[in-house]
Design a protein around this motif. Structure first.
Motif, PDB file in Angstrom:
ATOM      1  N   ALA A 153       3.512  18.294  -2.599  1.00  0.00           N
ATOM      2  CA  ALA A 153       3.746  18.293  -1.230  1.00  0.00           C
ATOM      3  C   ALA A 153       3.715  17.200  -0.117  1.00  0.00           C
ATOM      4  O   ALA A 153       3.486  16.998   1.190  1.00  0.00           O
ATOM      5  CB  ALA A 153       2.316  19.250  -0.720  1.00  0.00           C
ATOM      6  N   GLU A 154       3.216  16.450  -1.122  1.00  0.00           N
ATOM      7  CA  GLU A 154       3.350  14.692  -0.501  1.00  0.00           C
ATOM      8  C   GLU A 154       3.312  13.558  -1.906  1.00  0.00           C
ATOM      9  O   GLU A 154       3.240  13.995  -2.459  1.00  0.00           O
ATOM     10  CB  GLU A 154       1.079  14.118  -0.536  1.00  0.00           C
ATOM     11  N   PRO A 155       4.336  12.525  -0.763  1.00  0.00           N
ATOM     12  CA  PRO A 155       4.863  12.089  -2.425  1.00  0.00           C
ATOM     13  C   PRO A 155       3.477  10.559  -3.341  1.00  0.00           C
ATOM     14  O   PRO A 155       2.760  11.152  -2.212  1.00  0.00           O
ATOM     15  CB  PRO A 155       5.448  10.372  -1.042  1.00  0.00           C
ATOM     16  N   LEU A 156       4.043  10.968  -4.496  1.00  0.00           N
ATOM     17  CA  LEU A 156       3.473  10.453  -4.820  1.00  0.00           C
ATOM     18  C   LEU A 156       3.865   8.836  -5.525  1.00  0.00           C
ATOM     19  O   LEU A 156       5.327   8.741  -5.616  1.00  0.00           O
ATOM     20  CB  LEU A 156       3.001  11.645  -6.333  1.00  0.00           C
ATOM     21  N   SER A 157       3.164   8.102  -5.864  1.00  0.00           N
ATOM     22  CA  SER A 157       3.763   7.112  -6.518  1.00  0.00           C
ATOM     23  C   SER A 157       3.566   6.543  -7.933  1.00  0.00           C
ATOM     24  O   SER A 157       2.813   6.434  -8.750  1.00  0.00           O
ATOM     25  CB  SER A 157       3.120   5.120  -5.910  1.00  0.00           C
ATOM     26  N   PRO A 193       7.458   6.088  -4.148  1.00  0.00           N
ATOM     27  CA  PRO A 193       7.078   7.020  -3.913  1.00  0.00           C
ATOM     28  C   PRO A 193       7.944   8.699  -3.618  1.00  0.00           C
ATOM     29  O   PRO A 193       9.309   8.528  -3.392  1.00  0.00           O
ATOM     30  CB  PRO A 193       6.570   6.875  -2.249  1.00  0.00           C
ATOM     31  N   THR A 194       7.751   9.872  -4.685  1.00  0.00           N
ATOM     32  CA  THR A 194       9.133  10.916  -4.596  1.00  0.00           C
ATOM     33  C   THR A 194       7.610  12.603  -4.203  1.00  0.00           C
ATOM     34  O   THR A 194       6.544  11.933  -5.438  1.00  0.00           O
ATOM     35  CB  THR A 194       9.082  10.330  -5.765  1.00  0.00           C
ATOM     36  N   VAL A 208       0.589  -1.069   0.020  1.00  0.00           N
ATOM     37  CA  VAL A 208       0.281   0.014  -0.163  1.00  0.00           C
ATOM     38  C   VAL A 208       1.003   1.139   0.188  1.00  0.00           C
ATOM     39  O   VAL A 208       1.845   1.174   0.963  1.00  0.00           O
ATOM     40  CB  VAL A 208      -0.805   0.443   0.905  1.00  0.00           C
ATOM     41  N   LEU A 209       0.764   2.104  -1.145  1.00  0.00           N
ATOM     42  CA  LEU A 209       1.312   3.313  -1.290  1.00  0.00           C
ATOM     43  C   LEU A 209       0.923   4.762  -0.748  1.00  0.00           C
ATOM     44  O   LEU A 209      -0.406   4.344  -1.250  1.00  0.00           O
ATOM     45  CB  LEU A 209       2.761   3.747  -2.351  1.00  0.00           C
ATOM     46  N   ARG A 228      -8.801   7.372  -0.149  1.00  0.00           N
ATOM     47  CA  ARG A 228      -8.884   7.654  -1.283  1.00  0.00           C
ATOM     48  C   ARG A 228      -7.742   8.127  -1.874  1.00  0.00           C
ATOM     49  O   ARG A 228      -6.889   9.193  -0.695  1.00  0.00           O
ATOM     50  CB  ARG A 228      -9.585   8.166  -1.440  1.00  0.00           C
ATOM     51  N   GLY A 229      -7.066   7.787  -3.097  1.00  0.00           N
ATOM     52  CA  GLY A 229      -6.160   8.585  -3.750  1.00  0.00           C
ATOM     53  C   GLY A 229      -4.627   7.614  -2.755  1.00  0.00           C
ATOM     54  O   GLY A 229      -3.433   7.290  -3.701  1.00  0.00           O
ATOM     55  N   ASP A 230      -5.037   6.758  -1.728  1.00  0.00           N
ATOM     56  CA  ASP A 230      -3.117   5.227  -2.229  1.00  0.00           C
ATOM     57  C   ASP A 230      -3.720   4.714  -3.232  1.00  0.00           C
ATOM     58  O   ASP A 230      -4.972   4.435  -3.961  1.00  0.00           O
ATOM     59  CB  ASP A 230      -4.048   4.563  -0.570  1.00  0.00           C
TER      60      ASP A 230
END
Length: 451
Positions: free
Chosen positions: A400-404, A331-332, A279-280, A319-321
């Motif tokens: 602002a938050e890490p994205l996968s 994730p970056t 889960v990312l 939602r969004g994970d």
């Protein structure tokens, strides 16, 4: 189990077999310069494949007769906006759905004007094939190259060069051969490997659905024959699992007191009960306890099915994970990407935007406009102050938050994103991720404070 929220086909025992191939769906888009005959071609394709309802054809015939035209203007089958009919151009993307005994189709007829290139990006973003029209009298022009570049940028796997209006050059083979050679060489420089050239006359119907009696020198398939036989899709079992969570289902009823499911659409891969998943962006590793589709439990799901996934552990997932298996992306917060700017307002370094990736939307900062791509020469023009509408370029973003994110070359669904104006929700830019920097190795900057 609770009813699944998504309308989708029920799983079958053999999702990758001959039965699935027989009913395959091909999404394709048409593109080309102004007045190359895209709408006429689409109308001819629908008409000759018997995909036009009688009342639609009667309405087109009435309008054509009122204009003094003896034959029906088939372009009216797709140009539905009043402004399109008045100006004789296509302005917006027109979607048409039709089928033959061999295949089902979703067609996106995209505009040819330079100012509507962004609409071509919209129409081709999900296409597996692009039909690029060229007027046989004019040959390959700037807009032809721009549309070929966009198709290459969007990683459209198959391209058809339709050399139209062959009737106006007396069906001359040398004219067709010269255009096909020039376009194929340009497409190869873009990295497009599969290009099929077909000489046609959309107005007369030559080589659209039926073979032409005027071009016996051409031994290839008609346009429809190629559309019916071109390889479609890929084997989901060879792709990594990517499942963006859209909605968390918690019925909290007496029948299902402990039920917790994660609803969404599989972006890629095949997911099975018992699979180990990550889960990312949290990185929590667990297993799939169950899969529900159409209100029934199943052991397997494959892209692009919409299902509800249950995990073995009661962990924090929202939602969004992203639930992933196989090659799991890192994730970056720092993303480098090739983009096509879609809005009249330029995109500049320092702009604060929203970045929408699958079901996740985060705040982001445009740190750098690395370069703009010259469509004619394909050279990278550095030093650009910003990207104007229809420009293709390269940007660096800080989120602002890490994205996968996956590389777009590996996965079109999870490698793409949109940049959105945070003030009014307007879509600004379409992006294709190419590089993801290791945020651990990068020092924090003052620019990220706002996010």
């Amino acid at each position: 189990m609770p009813t699944d929220l998504h309308n989708n086909q029920a799983p079958s025992e053999n999702p990758f077999g001959e039965e699935a191939a027989a009913t395959a769906l091909l999404r394709f888009a048409t593109a080309g310069s102004v007045d190359d005959g895209k709408s006429t071609l689409v109308g001819r394709l629908l008409h000759d494949s018997k995909s036009v309802l009688a009342d639609q054809l009667e309405a087109v015939e009435r309008v054509s007769l009122s204009r003094g035209q003896e034959a029906p203007d088939l372009a009216l089958l797709t140009d539905g906006l009043r402004a399109e009919r008045e100006q004789g151009i296509t302005i917006d993307v027109a979607y048409r759905y039709f089928a033959t005994p061999r295949r089902r189709f979703i067609l996106a007829d995209t505009p040819g004007h330079v100012q509507y290139t962004r609409n071509m990006v919209t129409g081709a973003s999900t296409a597996e094939l692009a039909v690029v029209l060229v007027d046989a009298r004019n040959g390959v022009v700037e807009q032809t190259r721009r549309h070929a570049a966009v198709a290459a940028l969007l990683r459209v796997p198959h391209v058809v060069l339709a050399v139209n209006k062959m009737d106006l050059v007396e069906y001359a083979e040398p004219v067709f051969a010269a255009i096909a050679k020039e376009f194929t060489a340009y497409a190869a420089s873009l990295g497009v490997e599969d290009v099929v050239a077909v000489p046609i006359s959309a107005l007369a119907g030559d080589n659209v659905v039926e073979p032409s009696a005027h071009m016996d020198w051409y031994g290839g398939p008609t346009l429809l024959e190629h559309l019916e036989t071109v390889p479609v899709g890929s084997d989901p079992s060879e792709e990594p699992v990517r499942f963006p969570v859209q909605y968390v289902i918690r019925p909290q009823s007496a029948d299902f007191p402990d039920y917790r499911g994660y609803a969404g659409q599989l972006a890629s891969g095949v997911l099975r009960t018992g699979d180990t998943v990550t889960v990312l962006p949290s990185g929590h590793v667990t297993t799939v306890a169950g899969i529900d589709a159409l209100g029934k439990e199943t052991d397997i799901a494959w892209a692009p099915q919409s299902v509800t996934v249950r995990l073995a552990e009661d962990i924090d997932v929202s939602r969004g994970d992203l639930i992933a298996a196989g090659r799991v992306p890192t994730p970056t917060k720092d993303v480098a990407a090739t983009v096509c700017h879609l809005h009249e307002r330029p995109l500049r370094a320092g702009d604060k935007v929203l970045l929408k990736h699958t079901t996740r939307t985060v705040r982001a900062l445009v740190k750098e406009i690395s370069y703009r791509i010259d469509i004619d020469s394909l050279e990278q023009r550095s030093g650009a102050e910003g990207l104007s509408v229809n420009d293709i370029g390269h940007v660096v973003l800080r989120t602002a938050e890490p994205l996968s994110l996956d590389d777009y070359t590996d996965n079109r669904r999870t490698g793409s994103f949109l940049l959105i104006d945070p003030a009014d929700g307007t879509t600004l830019t379409a992006g294709m991720a190419g590089e993801a920097f290791d945020t651990v190795a990068l020092e924090a900057t003052d620019e990220e404070d706002w996010v």
